[in-house]
Enzyme design. Sequence first.
Site, short mmCIF file in Angstrom:
data_model
loop_
_atom_site.label_atom_id
_atom_site.label_comp_id
_atom_site.label_asym_id
_atom_site.label_seq_id
_atom_site.Cartn_x
_atom_site.Cartn_y
_atom_site.Cartn_z
N ASP A 43 1.48 4.67 2.02
CA ASP A 43 1.17 5.09 3.37
C ASP A 43 0.29 6.34 3.40
O ASP A 43 0.12 7.03 2.39
CB ASP A 43 2.46 5.31 4.15
CG ASP A 43 2.30 5.03 5.63
OD1 ASP A 43 1.82 3.93 5.97
OD2 ASP A 43 2.66 5.89 6.44
N ASP A 94 0.85 -1.19 0.00
CA ASP A 94 0.00 0.00 0.00
C ASP A 94 0.88 1.24 0.00
O ASP A 94 2.08 1.15 0.27
CB ASP A 94 -0.89 0.02 1.25
CG ASP A 94 -0.03 0.02 2.53
OD1 ASP A 94 0.29 1.11 3.03
OD2 ASP A 94 0.34 -1.07 3.00
#
Length: 268
Positions: A205, A203
């Site tokens: 952040d 992902d």
Amino acid sequence: MSAPQASVAVIGGSGFYEFLDDAREVEVETPYGAPAAPIAVGEVAGTPVAFLPRHGTGHAFPPHLINYRANLWALRSLGVRQVLAPCAVGGLRAEVAPGDLVVPDQLVDRTLGRVQSYVERGAVHVPFADPYCPTLSQALAAAEGVSLGGTMVVVEGPRFSTRAESQHYAAQGWTLINMTGHPEAVLARELRMCYSAVALVTDMDAGVESGEGVGQAEVFATFARNIDRLKGLLAGVVPYLPGPGAGCACASWADGIELPYEIPGGAA
């Protein structure tokens, strides 16, 4: 029956709970308590390999409650000298994206309450300017689709970062964020083992993108989609690893130093 031995270990991260076929599980007692799970010992293309799920079976232990000292000591007691440590990370800067595989070359510790050393008396200071074994890192980065370089900041967890924290980390030039890479790396160094992380970016952040921020479901889903790719990478690298001590000082840093803790199996 004596415990099986392995010179190479893989420590599996979130969602990475199995690696070896036809493995024998070994219960290991350590001076620091029990490791996260029994250690599976098997083979990858003829190379004896130990596997330990970092968080335990079924993710029993959150990052701040993992018994890192027991995990590394247990592996060393089975003969392990080289540790490959896959982990899930968030991206902090635009040069990485979800799905990327990165072998970091630097680490920043932002954990808070973890026991991060076997040294409990005396004056022993482990060299840690370069936290990862260059030989293992180069071997991992030689695989297709893997990049080498970048700083991984390790935070306490189990919560994700605020946007302000994430933006601060990115502003320092740090590339990746993780919750388990420390004290694992330094404990391996204290036990004179070679150690390298290989990070799967799951992902971006909270400080990188707008929206709701990072969620657990997103992280676990991205890791699950890439788990076979990560296992294939490790299985392809293990048989071609040069032996411990080839081109690195991971095992020799304490030569001539009287250590105040036991290294199972000795210094060799």
